[in-house]
Scaffold this motif. Structure first.
Motif, PDB file in Angstrom:
ATOM      1  N   ASP A   1       4.634  10.971   2.238  1.00 20.48           N
ATOM      2  CA  ASP A   1       4.048  11.352   3.523  1.00 20.48           C
ATOM      3  C   ASP A   1       2.567  11.690   3.412  1.00 20.48           C
ATOM      4  OD1 ASP A   1       4.743  13.613   1.994  1.00 20.48           O
ATOM      5  OD2 ASP A   1       4.752  14.905   3.750  1.00 20.48           O
ATOM      6  N   ASP A   2       1.966  11.393   2.283  1.00 21.52           N
ATOM      7  CA  ASP A   2       0.544  11.666   2.054  1.00 21.52           C
ATOM      8  C   ASP A   2      -0.210  10.340   2.095  1.00 21.52           C
ATOM      9  OD1 ASP A   2      -1.872  12.734   1.378  1.00 21.52           O
ATOM     10  OD2 ASP A   2      -1.165  13.801  -0.401  1.00 21.52           O
ATOM     11  N   PHE A   3      -1.049  10.133   3.111  1.00 26.24           N
ATOM     12  CA  PHE A   3      -1.754   8.851   3.162  1.00 26.24           C
ATOM     13  C   PHE A   3      -3.163   9.011   3.708  1.00 26.24           C
ATOM     14  CE2 PHE A   3       0.327   9.186   7.238  1.00 26.24           C
ATOM     15  CZ  PHE A   3      -0.479   8.530   8.155  1.00 26.24           C
TER      16      PHE A   3
ATOM     17  N   SER B   1       0.814  -1.213   0.000  1.00 22.94           N
ATOM     18  CA  SER B   1       0.000   0.000   0.000  1.00 22.94           C
ATOM     19  C   SER B   1       0.848   1.265   0.000  1.00 22.94           C
ATOM     20  CB  SER B   1      -0.933   0.005   1.220  1.00 22.94           C
ATOM     21  OG  SER B   1      -1.893  -1.028   1.111  1.00 22.94           O
ATOM     22  N   SER B   2       2.149   1.111  -0.162  1.00 24.03           N
ATOM     23  CA  SER B   2       3.058   2.253  -0.286  1.00 24.03           C
ATOM     24  C   SER B   2       3.412   2.420  -1.759  1.00 24.03           C
ATOM     25  CB  SER B   2       4.336   2.006   0.539  1.00 24.03           C
ATOM     26  OG  SER B   2       5.325   2.959   0.225  1.00 24.03           O
TER      27      SER B   2
ATOM     28  N   PHE C   1      -5.523   1.079   3.649  1.00 21.55           N
ATOM     29  CA  PHE C   1      -4.930   2.407   3.543  1.00 21.55           C
ATOM     30  C   PHE C   1      -4.101   2.501   2.270  1.00 21.55           C
ATOM     31  CE2 PHE C   1      -1.588  -0.159   5.277  1.00 21.55           C
ATOM     32  CZ  PHE C   1      -0.402   0.395   4.817  1.00 21.55           C
ATOM     33  N   THR C   2      -3.758   3.710   1.905  1.00 22.88           N
ATOM     34  CA  THR C   2      -2.907   3.966   0.751  1.00 22.88           C
ATOM     35  C   THR C   2      -1.979   5.119   1.118  1.00 22.88           C
ATOM     36  OG1 THR C   2      -4.671   3.305  -0.755  1.00 22.88           O
ATOM     37  CG2 THR C   2      -2.835   4.529  -1.694  1.00 22.88           C
ATOM     38  N   ARG C   3      -0.694   4.936   0.850  1.00 26.08           N
ATOM     39  CA  ARG C   3       0.282   5.984   1.175  1.00 26.08           C
ATOM     40  C   ARG C   3       1.133   6.305  -0.039  1.00 26.08           C
ATOM     41  NH1 ARG C   3       5.528   6.341   2.641  1.00 26.08           N
ATOM     42  NH2 ARG C   3       5.802   4.100   2.945  1.00 26.08           N
ATOM     43  N   TYR C   4       1.349   7.594  -0.258  1.00 29.09           N
ATOM     44  CA  TYR C   4       2.287   8.071  -1.274  1.00 29.09           C
ATOM     45  C   TYR C   4       3.229   9.035  -0.578  1.00 29.09           C
ATOM     46  CZ  TYR C   4       4.133   9.510  -5.788  1.00 29.09           C
ATOM     47  OH  TYR C   4       4.974   9.744  -6.860  1.00 29.09           O
TER      48      TYR C   4
ATOM     49  N   LEU D   1       8.649   5.612   7.217  1.00 29.92           N
ATOM     50  CA  LEU D   1       7.193   5.462   7.266  1.00 29.92           C
ATOM     51  C   LEU D   1       6.741   4.030   7.035  1.00 29.92           C
ATOM     52  CD1 LEU D   1       6.130   8.744   5.438  1.00 29.92           C
ATOM     53  CD2 LEU D   1       6.024   8.225   7.881  1.00 29.92           C
TER      54      LEU D   1
ATOM     55  N   ASN E   1      10.533   6.481   2.903  1.00 28.52           N
ATOM     56  CA  ASN E   1       9.812   5.203   2.891  1.00 28.52           C
ATOM     57  C   ASN E   1      10.323   4.264   3.980  1.00 28.52           C
ATOM     58  OD1 ASN E   1       7.881   5.580   0.861  1.00 28.52           O
ATOM     59  ND2 ASN E   1       9.327   5.067  -0.763  1.00 28.52           N
TER      60      ASN E   1
ATOM     61  N   ASP F   1       3.140   1.877   8.243  1.00 29.17           N
ATOM     62  CA  ASP F   1       2.521   0.981   7.262  1.00 29.17           C
ATOM     63  C   ASP F   1       2.301  -0.398   7.867  1.00 29.17           C
ATOM     64  OD1 ASP F   1       2.621   2.992   5.399  1.00 29.17           O
ATOM     65  OD2 ASP F   1       4.280   2.146   4.249  1.00 29.17           O
TER      66      ASP F   1
END
Length: 309
Positions: free
Chosen positions: A195-197, A78-79, A190-193, A176, A173, A180
């Motif tokens: 530091d935006d999740f 999900s990263s 969840f979905t993370r890009y 973070l 990454n 995760d």
């Protein structure tokens, strides 16, 4: 910072690389301070951008090419940020799939000035879980503490990562990956890009509970700061993620991104911009192609004829 442009670097490298390489092996290499500049954020406000010297970028990129195969396979599925074979569009598509599964509440977590507030000790403890070469760890630490220059004045770096070098995205990454794994352990979608999740849940009450727990996790063990003003629990159709919004079965560009597009086009076509027509048309075309390439997954074309007019 040292005045050396990319085009000039190859000739300098031919002369000086043997001594640079030896300094790295002897653990005496000291990265140069980064050049700190301020750029406008798309959503308003300012972002601090750090520009390393070309030589430091080359060395950082060499580290990234070795470290990525070590760390990346263990990262969460999900990263999506700064990872081989993954993109922002993939992240947005995953959010859409979660919404279609019936998760209609979004926990939108905003980390305040993430790159500027990272604790070096916390980060390096995560890096050292998989990297045991003391020379490499020391060199990474020196890149973090290299300092920065503003208006010819050098300042030390006690916290934060220089946002602008090749190494920082991978290190973000690494840091973070802990939240995760915590979210996966708790069974959250969840979905993370970077530091935006966003975390998708089934109800407002569940969202508030998740917001409280993940905020404690981010602020205590990782020493990060959650922006209480911007972080919120909202309906998924009211959430904005990577400049996209979601309505029912469709992905749309956000109203903010559309307004930014219009402002940029007005700027590129302004009569007061004193550039040649060829240069203006080239920059205009580059921007439109980039915008279309990023938002290609929306399938939302109704405003396009009016924009063309």
């Amino acid at each position: 910072m040292d005045g050396v442009v990319i085009e000039a670097y190859p000739d300098l490298a031919k002369q000086h690389w043997p001594s640079v390489r030896q300094a790295i092996l002897d653990e005496t290499y000291k990265p140069s301070p980064v050049l700190r500049v301020v750029i406008e954020k798309p959503g308003g406000g300012e972002r601090l951008l750090s520009i390393p010297t070309v030589q430091d970028r080359v060395i950082q990129e060499a580290r990234v090419q070795v470290l990525t195969p070590i760390f990346d396979p263990g990262f969460s599925n999900s990263s999506f940020g700064y990872r081989p074979g993954k993109s922002a569009q993939d992240a947005v598509q995953q959010v859409k799939r979660y919404i279609k599964q019936g998760l209609h509440q979004a926990v939108d977590v905003d980390l305040s000035k993430f790159f500027d507030t990272v604790s070096h000790d916390v980060l390096m403890s995560r890096v050292s879980r998989k990297i045991h070469d003391k020379r490499l760890l020391k060199l990474i630490g020196r890149f973090l503490r290299a300092g920065f220059m503003i208006d010819g004045q050098c300042y030390p770096t006690r916290v934060g990562m220089p946002q602008g070098g090749p190494l920082s995205p991978l290190l973000s990454n690494v840091l973070l990956d802990d939240p995760d794994k915590e979210l996966e352990y708790r069974g959250h979608c969840f979905t993370r890009y970077c530091d935006d999740f966003v975390i998708l849940v089934g109800s407002q009450r569940a969202g508030e509970r998740v917001m409280d727990s993940i905020t404690r996790y981010l602020e205590r063990p990782l020493k990060l700061t959650v922006n209480a003003t911007k972080s919120k629990v909202v309906k998924a159709t009211e959430a904005e993620f990577l400049s996209f919004t979601f309505t029912g079965k469709r992905i749309l560009w956000s109203e903010k991104s559309l307004q930014r597009f219009k402002r940029k086009i007005f700027k590129l076509t302004s009569r007061s911009w004193g550039v040649s027509m060829d240069y203006r048309l080239r920059k205009h075309a580059e921007y439109i192609r980039g915008w279309m390439g990023y938002f290609r997954i929306t399938g939302y074309y109704r405003p396009i004829p009016q924009l063309d007019q």
